[in-house]
Motif scaffolding. Structure first.
Motif, PDB file in Angstrom:
ATOM      1  N   LEU A  34     -37.876  60.791  51.457  1.00  0.00           N
ATOM      2  CA  LEU A  34     -37.550  59.371  51.606  1.00  0.00           C
ATOM      3  C   LEU A  34     -38.714  58.497  51.141  1.00  0.00           C
ATOM      4  N   LEU A  35     -39.921  58.903  51.484  1.00  0.00           N
ATOM      5  CA  LEU A  35     -41.104  58.163  51.052  1.00  0.00           C
ATOM      6  C   LEU A  35     -41.218  58.168  49.534  1.00  0.00           C
ATOM      7  N   LYS A  36     -40.912  59.298  48.920  1.00  0.00           N
ATOM      8  CA  LYS A  36     -40.962  59.393  47.450  1.00  0.00           C
ATOM      9  C   LYS A  36     -39.974  58.432  46.802  1.00  0.00           C
ATOM     10  N   ASP A  37     -38.760  58.334  47.358  1.00  0.00           N
ATOM     11  CA  ASP A  37     -37.756  57.431  46.791  1.00  0.00           C
ATOM     12  C   ASP A  37     -38.173  55.969  46.942  1.00  0.00           C
ATOM     13  N   LEU A  38     -38.767  55.616  48.087  1.00  0.00           N
ATOM     14  CA  LEU A  38     -39.276  54.255  48.257  1.00  0.00           C
ATOM     15  C   LEU A  38     -40.420  53.980  47.288  1.00  0.00           C
ATOM     16  N   TRP A  39     -41.303  54.956  47.168  1.00  0.00           N
ATOM     17  CA  TRP A  39     -42.520  54.810  46.355  1.00  0.00           C
ATOM     18  C   TRP A  39     -42.192  54.526  44.894  1.00  0.00           C
ATOM     19  N   THR A  40     -41.206  55.223  44.380  1.00  0.00           N
ATOM     20  CA  THR A  40     -40.862  55.115  42.962  1.00  0.00           C
ATOM     21  C   THR A  40     -39.858  54.015  42.656  1.00  0.00           C
ATOM     22  N   GLY A  41     -39.374  53.308  43.695  1.00  0.00           N
ATOM     23  CA  GLY A  41     -38.398  52.249  43.478  1.00  0.00           C
ATOM     24  C   GLY A  41     -36.981  52.746  43.338  1.00  0.00           C
ATOM     25  N   ASP A  42     -36.743  54.039  43.579  1.00  0.00           N
ATOM     26  CA  ASP A  42     -35.390  54.583  43.473  1.00  0.00           C
ATOM     27  C   ASP A  42     -34.533  54.200  44.676  1.00  0.00           C
ATOM     28  N   LEU A  43     -35.183  53.840  45.775  1.00  0.00           N
ATOM     29  CA  LEU A  43     -34.464  53.454  46.994  1.00  0.00           C
ATOM     30  C   LEU A  43     -34.744  51.982  47.283  1.00  0.00           C
ATOM     31  N   PRO A  44     -33.861  51.067  46.893  1.00  0.00           N
ATOM     32  CA  PRO A  44     -34.093  49.641  47.145  1.00  0.00           C
ATOM     33  C   PRO A  44     -33.802  49.293  48.601  1.00  0.00           C
ATOM     34  N   VAL A  45     -34.406  48.229  49.055  1.00  0.00           N
ATOM     35  CA  VAL A  45     -34.172  47.754  50.416  1.00  0.00           C
ATOM     36  C   VAL A  45     -33.661  46.322  50.345  1.00  0.00           C
ATOM     37  N   GLY A  46     -32.983  45.900  51.423  1.00  0.00           N
ATOM     38  CA  GLY A  46     -32.458  44.540  51.450  1.00  0.00           C
ATOM     39  C   GLY A  46     -31.141  44.411  50.714  1.00  0.00           C
ATOM     40  N   GLY A  47     -30.691  43.163  50.553  1.00  0.00           N
ATOM     41  CA  GLY A  47     -29.420  42.896  49.887  1.00  0.00           C
ATOM     42  C   GLY A  47     -29.571  42.682  48.390  1.00  0.00           C
ATOM     43  N   THR A  48     -28.429  42.560  47.730  1.00  0.00           N
ATOM     44  CA  THR A  48     -28.328  42.325  46.276  1.00  0.00           C
ATOM     45  C   THR A  48     -29.144  43.331  45.469  1.00  0.00           C
ATOM     46  N   SER A  49     -29.177  44.582  45.923  1.00  0.00           N
ATOM     47  CA  SER A  49     -29.904  45.609  45.165  1.00  0.00           C
ATOM     48  C   SER A  49     -29.204  45.940  43.859  1.00  0.00           C
ATOM     49  N   SER A  50     -27.902  45.616  43.765  1.00  0.00           N
ATOM     50  CA  SER A  50     -27.161  45.928  42.542  1.00  0.00           C
ATOM     51  C   SER A  50     -27.588  45.050  41.368  1.00  0.00           C
ATOM     52  N   ILE A  51     -28.319  43.959  41.624  1.00  0.00           N
ATOM     53  CA  ILE A  51     -28.800  43.122  40.520  1.00  0.00           C
ATOM     54  C   ILE A  51     -30.321  43.240  40.385  1.00  0.00           C
ATOM     55  N   GLY A  52     -30.865  44.338  40.883  1.00  0.00           N
ATOM     56  CA  GLY A  52     -32.264  44.644  40.616  1.00  0.00           C
ATOM     57  C   GLY A  52     -33.253  44.244  41.677  1.00  0.00           C
ATOM     58  N   ARG A  53     -32.802  43.750  42.814  1.00  0.00           N
ATOM     59  CA  ARG A  53     -33.738  43.341  43.862  1.00  0.00           C
ATOM     60  C   ARG A  53     -34.052  44.496  44.811  1.00  0.00           C
ATOM     61  N   GLY A  54     -35.147  44.331  45.537  1.00  0.00           N
ATOM     62  CA  GLY A  54     -35.472  45.267  46.612  1.00  0.00           C
ATOM     63  C   GLY A  54     -36.247  46.500  46.200  1.00  0.00           C
ATOM     64  N   ARG A  55     -36.765  46.559  44.960  1.00  0.00           N
ATOM     65  CA  ARG A  55     -37.542  47.721  44.531  1.00  0.00           C
ATOM     66  C   ARG A  55     -38.994  47.572  44.997  1.00  0.00           C
ATOM     67  N   LEU A  56     -39.553  48.674  45.507  1.00  0.00           N
ATOM     68  CA  LEU A  56     -40.923  48.698  45.990  1.00  0.00           C
ATOM     69  C   LEU A  56     -41.782  49.605  45.115  1.00  0.00           C
ATOM     70  N   GLN A  57     -43.076  49.442  45.215  1.00  0.00           N
ATOM     71  CA  GLN A  57     -44.027  50.296  44.505  1.00  0.00           C
ATOM     72  C   GLN A  57     -45.140  50.690  45.465  1.00  0.00           C
ATOM     73  N   GLY A  58     -45.301  52.002  45.665  1.00  0.00           N
ATOM     74  CA  GLY A  58     -46.320  52.483  46.584  1.00  0.00           C
ATOM     75  C   GLY A  58     -47.723  52.411  45.996  1.00  0.00           C
ATOM     76  N   LYS A  59     -48.720  52.196  46.864  1.00  0.00           N
ATOM     77  CA  LYS A  59     -50.118  52.136  46.437  1.00  0.00           C
ATOM     78  C   LYS A  59     -50.942  53.244  47.089  1.00  0.00           C
ATOM     79  N   ASP A  60     -50.813  53.409  48.389  1.00  0.00           N
ATOM     80  CA  ASP A  60     -51.525  54.484  49.077  1.00  0.00           C
ATOM     81  C   ASP A  60     -50.815  54.803  50.384  1.00  0.00           C
ATOM     82  N   VAL A  61     -51.032  56.009  50.879  1.00  0.00           N
ATOM     83  CA  VAL A  61     -50.396  56.440  52.126  1.00  0.00           C
ATOM     84  C   VAL A  61     -51.316  57.428  52.838  1.00  0.00           C
ATOM     85  N   THR A  62     -51.333  57.314  54.162  1.00  0.00           N
ATOM     86  CA  THR A  62     -52.034  58.270  55.018  1.00  0.00           C
ATOM     87  C   THR A  62     -51.029  58.873  55.977  1.00  0.00           C
TER      88      THR A  62
END
Length: 481
Positions: free
Chosen positions: A409-437
């Motif tokens: 799940l963390l990998k999908d969030l990190w790479t932007g494959d798992l969007p969060v929030g609404g209107t993800s079908s028009i490209g919103r909600g993508r995240l990019q990971g920087k660091d994790v512990t």
């Protein structure tokens, strides 16, 4: 001697009197770090769940029972035992002892300034809202304060050192923000902390100290009385990290926004506000955009179901981690979520309004009266500080295959494959990971893993990739049993 006198004399001898030799009074000012829902249970409220109020002053009421339940559960997990005498006997014990710890109700220092949140259940198959599954909550804003008061009674035959140590452990959890209050504690609400403590100790075997306790003004504040940052030092006990028997996997990561983000807020700030605005919450007197724990938990659960259905048939792991759905299970079969998803404040963003219009799918033209506008948040480039936010997950009593699922799940969030929030079908909600512990504590031992990616173009730097890969392999074996 009359019959009445004989009855009272016999009753007096049968009583189990408590021989109290010492009383310890502890005070601290509780500060809410995130919005908190202390529900009143009022079915006639305009919201589905309203706040519990003091009927006279209209201040928020935090009951002693709520505090006691929270710190008792924390102490049970910390010591991996329910045998602590600090809270008395269990309901299953017919001859259980009375609790030696008295916890007073607390009233907020200021009049309630409520924050309204709404939510809706999303169907995991259609990814649309289920009908009649919308709800709204009335929350206390972050920053609200409650003066807490604890009183520990030490009896002559009791184990004084054990009682004081147990209380120090529980209050240390409050100090460090490891204990949450109210409902939806596993979804980011109710986080709190205490800055400092005031402690009074009265030896009741001493005549003068007995008088001091009797004259002690329990309802008064003592701003000039000495304070302590560490409760263990104030109570003169030593706490060892080896006493912590909890097992958990904590994931603390930093993300930035790779695209605009829109988590719908059900409350418009004014009549001239856009039709849809991003969710904001008050922090230190300022409204800031947030990524709510409820939204993130729903996204993670739906993606976890998709992963499990893809690689195997064992779907019970979903309910083991995220809790059971009461609409599909009996109350007796309900499971609480073991995954804690904290709410995140998104720093250094900008708001922009975007106008949109609905298109008729048959004619290809615009629909009359279907113009609407939205106000998502955007990443803001700054020479000093870019847009970023902390995302914190914690899984209690984790199994290796469950950790493997969290890593996917963390990998999908990190790479932007798992969007969060609404209107993800028009490209919103993508995240990019920087660091994790990743901190794993099992059987009294702590292991730490780190992952760093300075920019999207660079490779990941992992301190122990082989060990992390073993968790994912354990997931594949578990679902294919």
């Amino acid at each position: 001697m009359t019959m009445t006198q004989l009855f009272h004399q016999e009753t007096e001898f049968q009583r189990n009197q408590r021989h109290i030799i010492k009383r310890i009074i502890i005070r601290g000012n509780l500060i809410l770090d995130t919005p908190t829902c202390l529900g009143s249970g009022d079915s006639e409220s305009p919201t589905d769940l309203s706040l519990l109020r003091d009927s006279v002053s209209n201040h928020a009421l935090l009951t002693g029972a709520s505090i006691a339940g929270a710190i008792r559960n924390y102490l049970r997990e910390y010591q991996n035992s329910d045998e602590s005498s600090l809270f008395g006997g269990l309901r299953t014990h017919e001859d259980g002892d009375q609790s030696p710890l008295i916890i007073n109700d607390a009233i907020s220092s200021e009049i309630i300034q409520p924050e309204l949140r709404d939510g809706v259940k999303i169907n995991s198959v259609t990814r649309t809202a289920d009908p009649k599954k919308k709800y709204d909550l009335e929350l206390l804003q972050a920053g609200a304060e409650f003066p807490l008061c604890f009183e520990l009674l030490i009896e002559k035959e009791s184990d004084e050192s054990s009682l004081i140590k147990g209380l120090a452990i529980a209050l240390q959890g409050l100090k460090q923000g490891e204990i949450s209050l109210g409902i939806k504690k596993h979804r980011g609400f109710g986080r709190c902390h205490i800055k400092e403590w005031q402690v009074w100790q009265f030896d009741l075997t001493d005549y003068q100290q007995r008088l001091d306790w009797l004259r002690f003004e329990h309802w008064q504040l003592f701003p000039d009385y000495p304070t302590h940052e560490l409760i263990a030092q104030a109570l003169n006990v030593s706490l060892d990290e080896k006493d912590d028997q909890r097992e958990f996997c904590k994931i603390d990561t930093t993300f930035t926004l790779a695209s605009p983000l829109l988590i719908r807020s059900g409350q418009a700030s004014s009549d001239k506000a856009p039709d849809v605005v991003h969710l904001k919450s008050r922090r230190n007197g300022e409204l800031k955009p947030v990524l709510s724990g409820t939204s993130l938990a729903g996204v993670l659960r739906h993606r976890a179901e998709r992963i499990i259905n893809t690689i195997g048939k064992n779907v019970s792991i979903i309910e083991d981690i995220f809790g059971s759905d009461l609409s599909k299970n009996k109350i007796s079969e309900a499971k609480a979520s073991r995954l804690i998803v904290h709410e995140s404040v998104i720093e250094n963003t900008t708001d922009l309004v975007q106008n949109r219009i609905a298109i008729d799918r048959f004619t290809g033209g615009t629909l009359y009266g279907a113009l609407f506008n939205e106000q998502p948040i955007f990443s803001k480039k700054d020479t000093k500080k870019d847009t970023h936010f902390k995302l914190n997950l914690e899984l209690r009593n984790p199994e290796n295959h469950e950790i493997g699922l969290l890593l996917l799940l963390l990998k999908d969030l990190w790479t932007g494959d798992l969007p969060v929030g609404g209107t993800s079908s028009i490209g919103r909600g993508r995240l990019q990971g920087k660091d994790v512990t990743i901190t794993l504590q099992k059987k009294g031992e702590k292991t730490t893993f780190t992952i760093v990616q300075s920019s999207p173009q660079e490779n990941l730097v992992i301190n122990d990739a082989d060990s992390l890969e073993k968790f994912v392999s354990a997931l594949n074996k578990e679902v294919n049993k």
